[in-house]
Design an enzyme around this catalytic site. Sequence first.
Site, PDB file in Angstrom:
ATOM      1  N   ARG A 135      36.535  31.449  40.506  1.00 25.75           N
ATOM      2  CA  ARG A 135      37.090  32.371  41.506  1.00 25.75           C
ATOM      3  C   ARG A 135      36.819  31.885  42.929  1.00 25.75           C
ATOM      4  NH1 ARG A 135      38.712  33.175  37.335  1.00 25.75           N
ATOM      5  NH2 ARG A 135      38.949  35.121  36.165  1.00 25.75           N
ATOM      6  N   SER A 177      40.666  43.371  38.319  1.00 25.94           N
ATOM      7  CA  SER A 177      39.213  43.215  38.219  1.00 25.94           C
ATOM      8  C   SER A 177      38.593  43.265  39.606  1.00 25.94           C
ATOM      9  CB  SER A 177      38.869  41.885  37.539  1.00 25.94           C
ATOM     10  OG  SER A 177      39.392  41.852  36.231  1.00 25.94           O
ATOM     11  N   GLU A 223      35.616  41.029  44.185  1.00 28.30           N
ATOM     12  CA  GLU A 223      36.706  40.055  44.223  1.00 28.30           C
ATOM     13  C   GLU A 223      37.661  40.295  45.389  1.00 28.30           C
ATOM     14  OE1 GLU A 223      38.906  38.433  41.077  1.00 28.30           O
ATOM     15  OE2 GLU A 223      37.380  38.790  39.556  1.00 28.30           O
TER      16      GLU A 223
END
Length: 339
Positions: A166, A239, A335
């Site tokens: 990520r 998410s 995130e």
Amino acid sequence: MTLHVRPQASLKPFNSFGIDVRAQLFAEARSDDDVREALAYAATRSLPLLVIGGGSNLLLTQDIPALVLRMATQGIRILQDDGMQVVVEAEAGEAWHPFVLWTLAQGLCGLENLSLIPGTVGAAPMQNIGAYGVEIKDVFAGLTALDRHTGELRDFSLEDCGFAYRDSVFKHETGRWLILRVRFALSRANHLKLDYGPVQQRLAGQGITEATPSDVSRAICSIRQEKLPDPTVLGNAGSFFKNPLVSKALAEELKALYPDLVAYPQADGQMKLAAGWLIDKAGWKGFREGDAGVHALQALVLVNYGGASGHDIAHLAQRIQRDIAERFKVELEMEPNQY
């Protein structure tokens, strides 16, 4: 000037949480020239330029004192095709999932595990999106970005991007690179990655023994639709927390206390824990305070039931982070980008 700039524009339609904040100025880029015009326009007014894609990785907590530029460039093309290996290029504004479906319709394998991920092509390399054992870096063939400091174009190779979990160089050099188009190395041969049990189970349940990339895509879409709320119905950013990386020692300590702990060994010796499992174990799944909540079916997803502000969502996220740190000695990282 062809760029249409609007003052005091609501960003509610342009973020998947459905948060109603305003941009001081707003425009949509449909060409490279529009991007350059937006940069010049913001500079002449001494305003920062905030570039967004599908708005699926944003948590907006206030009005934005900037020119917000939504990438809306369109175009997909095949650059190389030797009959087996194919390089496909897509403009940054292309919606991600329709692009995946386009590649499948051409008989190409490689992106099927990344089906139904929200957002745009240009945003995908930013955080090296991944799902079901595949990340962007696994199928990456290059990208073209505009250097906002110099106005020059630069082509990035796989090594240039610094992809990690990520993560990418673009997240660390924020405000410099503006991704214009991305290239992917795909194949006409089936090189399916079916390591994840739920995907195997879904295919077996459908009686599929020799899966095609489209079969895998449909299976993953059905799994995601069961677990994740549709942002057009219930505001969310998918998410919300990254799966945390911890030391093997901490993972073993937690495993002794919680035998059902979900943990995956990493190449560097660390362990990746399932953030959703931690949040669920701590009792947050289904929690709701006002219009901010944790989804009842997936603890990793924070939701806006209609009237939550960005501050409401952020406050809930911070409470969860503190609780997980106290219970498990694990730090959760958000995130979405918060503004």
